[in-house]
Design a protein around this motif. Structure first.
Motif, PDB file in Angstrom:
ATOM      1  N   VAL A  62       0.798  -1.035   0.060  1.00 53.40           N
ATOM      2  CA  VAL A  62      -0.036  -0.040   0.139  1.00 53.40           C
ATOM      3  C   VAL A  62       0.821   1.260  -0.025  1.00 53.40           C
ATOM      4  N   LYS A  63       1.986   1.109   0.052  1.00 54.97           N
ATOM      5  CA  LYS A  63       3.034   2.348   0.123  1.00 54.97           C
ATOM      6  C   LYS A  63       2.767   3.137  -1.135  1.00 54.97           C
ATOM      7  N   GLY A  64       2.649   4.519  -0.634  1.00 51.63           N
ATOM      8  CA  GLY A  64       2.431   5.432  -1.750  1.00 51.63           C
ATOM      9  C   GLY A  64       1.006   5.542  -1.939  1.00 51.63           C
ATOM     10  N   ARG A  65       0.000   4.819  -1.240  1.00 55.10           N
ATOM     11  CA  ARG A  65      -1.162   5.426  -1.495  1.00 55.10           C
ATOM     12  C   ARG A  65      -1.942   5.624  -0.090  1.00 55.10           C
ATOM     13  N   ILE A  66      -1.227   5.094   0.984  1.00 52.81           N
ATOM     14  CA  ILE A  66      -1.574   5.050   2.456  1.00 52.81           C
ATOM     15  C   ILE A  66      -0.718   5.889   3.466  1.00 52.81           C
ATOM     16  N   THR A  67      -1.262   6.850   4.147  1.00 52.69           N
ATOM     17  CA  THR A  67      -0.417   7.392   5.052  1.00 52.69           C
ATOM     18  C   THR A  67      -1.309   7.342   6.446  1.00 52.69           C
ATOM     19  N   ILE A  68      -0.150   6.859   7.634  1.00 49.72           N
ATOM     20  CA  ILE A  68      -0.728   7.086   8.908  1.00 49.72           C
ATOM     21  C   ILE A  68      -0.128   8.132   9.553  1.00 49.72           C
ATOM     22  N   SER A  69      -0.980   8.757  10.445  1.00 48.73           N
ATOM     23  CA  SER A  69      -0.619   9.911  11.147  1.00 48.73           C
ATOM     24  C   SER A  69      -1.130   9.709  12.771  1.00 48.73           C
ATOM     25  N   ARG A  70      -0.822  10.494  13.581  1.00 49.99           N
ATOM     26  CA  ARG A  70      -1.530  10.389  14.771  1.00 49.99           C
ATOM     27  C   ARG A  70      -1.341  11.797  15.549  1.00 49.99           C
ATOM     28  N   ASN A  71      -2.424  12.120  16.400  1.00 50.82           N
ATOM     29  CA  ASN A  71      -2.575  13.271  17.110  1.00 50.82           C
ATOM     30  C   ASN A  71      -2.703  13.068  18.641  1.00 50.82           C
ATOM     31  N   ASN A  72      -1.774  13.233  19.246  1.00 54.12           N
ATOM     32  CA  ASN A  72      -1.760  12.598  20.635  1.00 54.12           C
ATOM     33  C   ASN A  72      -2.515  13.388  21.493  1.00 54.12           C
TER      34      ASN A  72
END
Length: 123
Positions: A62-72
């Protein structure tokens, strides 16, 4: 103890986008990961993010299509999915683990799981 609740799934056409959210309650000093499971298939690693958010690990598929992030500050982890394909159809689960490194793509490393959210991509 950590409780995880996913949201944001739904039906989308191929090429579209979705953003999944995973809200955590309780202790949140964890690496967070996303996995998915399609009918009749094993749970598959998608992406993980370190506690600080400074490091991420995304599956090659999925690299290039999916991004993971977080807001602690909001105790929330996000999975932004773009250019969706029918083969992305699955139930998506978020998980929490104390681990980091190459083991975060292994489901058994995770201590807590959410109930999952369905993503369906139509062709």
């Amino acid at each position: 103890q950590v409780q995880l609740v996913e949201s944001g799934g739904g039906l989308v056409q191929a090429g579209g986008s979705l953003r999944l959210s995973c809200a955590a309650s309780g202790r949140t000093f964890y690496t967070m990961g996303w996995f998915r499971q399609a009918p009749g298939q094993e749970r598959e690693f998608v992406a993980a993010i370190s506690w600080s958010g400074g490091s991420t690990y995304v599956a090659d598929s999925v690299k290039g299509r999916i991004t993971i992030s977080r807001n602690n500050a909001k105790n929330t982890v996000y999975l932004q999915m773009n250019s969706l394909k029918p083969e992305d159809t699955a139930v998506y689960y978020c998980g929490a683990t104390h681990s980091w490194g190459t083991v975060v793509d292994r489901g058994h490393e995770y201590d807590y799981w959410g109930q999952g959210t369905q993503v369906t991509v139509s062709s």
